[in-house]
Write an enzyme that holds these catalytic residues in place. Sequence first.
Site, PDB file in Angstrom:
ATOM      1  CB  SER A 239      -0.887   0.017   1.240  1.00 23.69           C
ATOM      2  OG  SER A 239      -0.116   0.330   2.403  1.00 23.69           O
ATOM      3  CG  ASP A 240       1.388   5.875  -1.261  1.00 22.63           C
ATOM      4  OD1 ASP A 240       2.347   6.007  -0.482  1.00 22.63           O
ATOM      5  OD2 ASP A 240       1.206   6.615  -2.235  1.00 22.63           O
ATOM      6  CB  CYS A 241       2.952   5.834   3.558  1.00 22.39           C
ATOM      7  SG  CYS A 241       4.427   5.020   2.895  1.00 22.39           S
TER       8      CYS A 241
END
Length: 703
Positions: A239-241
Amino acid sequence: MNREESRARARALVEQMTVEELTTQLLYNSAPIERLGIPAYNWWSEALHGVARAGMATVFPQSIGLAAAFDRDMMKDIGTAIAEEGRAKYNAYSKNEDRDIYKGLAFWSPNVNIFRDPRWGRGQETYGEDPFLTAQLGLKFVEGVQEQDENGYYKAAACAKHYAVHSGPEALRHEFDAVCSKQDLYETYLPAFECLAKAGVIGFMGAYNRVFGYPAAGSEFLTKEILRGEWGWDGYYTSDCWAINDFHLHHHVTDTAAESAAMALNTGCDLNCGNAYLHLMTAYNDGLITRETLELSVTRLLAIRFELGLFDETPWDKIGFDAVDCPKHQALNLAAAEKTMVLLKNNGLLPLDPEKVKTVAVVGPNADSILALEGNYNGKAAEYVTILEGIREAFPNARLFYSEGSHLYQSRVEHLAYDDDRLMEAKVMAEMADVTFVVVGMNCFLEGEEGDASNSAAGGDKRNLLLPDPQRKLLDTVLKVGKPTVVACMTGSAMDLEIANEKADAIIHCWYPGALGGRAFGRLVTGKANFSAKLPVTFYRNENEMPDFCDYSMDGRTYKFIKEEPLYPFGYGLSYGKFAFSDLTLDKTAVAAGESITATVKVANVGEIAGDEVCEFYIRDLEATTRVPHHKLCAFQRVSLQPGESTTVSVEITPDAMALIDEEGRKVIEAGAFELYAGATQPDCYSQKLYGAECAKAAFEVK
């Protein structure tokens, strides 16, 4: 080590883990499991244009600048250098048990999103607006980063991001549904990702936004159907953060953190950058996920660590810290900077003879700015050469005057002074100088990622394409002096440089040119190096009717679908030399659908100066039954020629180049007439007039 072997070794460890131990391996800061001999590992590392956020590194030009070189070989060399420095740093840190963030070998680069709108602050991280160029450069970057030794161990791992349909607005990314047509999805937003997936990029990162109503990192359509299904990709997905938290906090597709974690994991998101996967035990106890699903993701992640040789001895272990920002990489960096600066205008003033220039004025807020060299997602170089310092090097015998001229964006430089407190100083210097360099632009505090661009009025994005007011006033003041003036613009995006286009003698778009950008600039303006870069994005006039920023339709966007005349077109860039293109021939003028064509064109240096030129090939479908681009880039090759020298360039025009994407997102090759063009710019009348030479043309037919 092949994927089958690494997966087998990973499964042997996974089978010994408890459910709780499994969940600890799915966070970006994976915990150690001492009883199994698994050390801690932090997956979060960055390397868009050099190893980032981990101390000293070679700071190459920002990605958008690298794209302007249209140079595959250079991209691979830079990827190789980044991997070497990353491995050198990892070796040194891990020997001292330093396993902190940004110090691993899983680099979350490249960014192959499409720079569809010039207002997007993170567009600087991309390779521009064209899917073909983006795919080709991203592919070579990945090849360089993922070099393998004789036993198949990777030097480092690359990651394609942000999948998919992501390009602003930054302020809305946590809640935004990026609505696009199936045609635009498959024609514009997915091709670069497909190219990297099929080429074996090790990682994929999901975007923050929703796509067709589902968060990108929790989309069965994007991950299961397309990425792991249609494309057959089998790497690790992150995932992105903190993006998974958005599922319940902002997208409202789930109600709890445990539900969000389960949704992401069940759709194939192996790794969580953030903290949502701290709730995986709750999701497991509630029956939302299974041990089998946990094991699958942990196996993928551990297999990558095996493939990086982190549990074995490899030749990469011998790379020492002296590889970091070493002379070899600095030389590559300087050469890259010289290839990335775009000469947009030159009325004959450049190149300048240092022996004839007695007085030089350098004005502007970016003239002596290290931030304007670095861009964002950067390391720290051992040496920086600003534009001011580069000009000083290039004109060692000239009297040099320097003024900030204005603040980057505020009305004054000194807090207690009146507005425009450096303006008259700049004017006086310009009046005294034989030539004035006005160095304007932005930096990472004005354009970039949401939260990083702290002085941006739009969450990291630009509200318009104009320079900040103080800089426009400075530019206008200096140009009114009427002396020879060179405008240098340092931004990561397209700007409206209309006033400079009208009144300046020369315009150079420098992007964020890396640690040695100033030295490259000095060499270019004095003719020790020659300009060769091309714009990887369209420079619009600010009054152009750009579509709404939130509209993800490609209608009216980029060179493919623009409806108005731009200021500077995609693919445009001048040189001190003069090149001619002729005798474009095809090995066949009629092909069956699915066949390739070999195109050959003669390129000649008809000027008096040696230099590089980029040979750009564009294809046009004359009889399409659905919307197609005006024309599209389908091949390119950089050539180096001495005065009077010529060469032939041969490229393959693939079936993909002839294909169209219909309204349902299907790739179709229709029978009909096509035109192919080869030249130093796009084949439209405006581009050819601006460059000063015509493209060669040939026709063929698909049966």
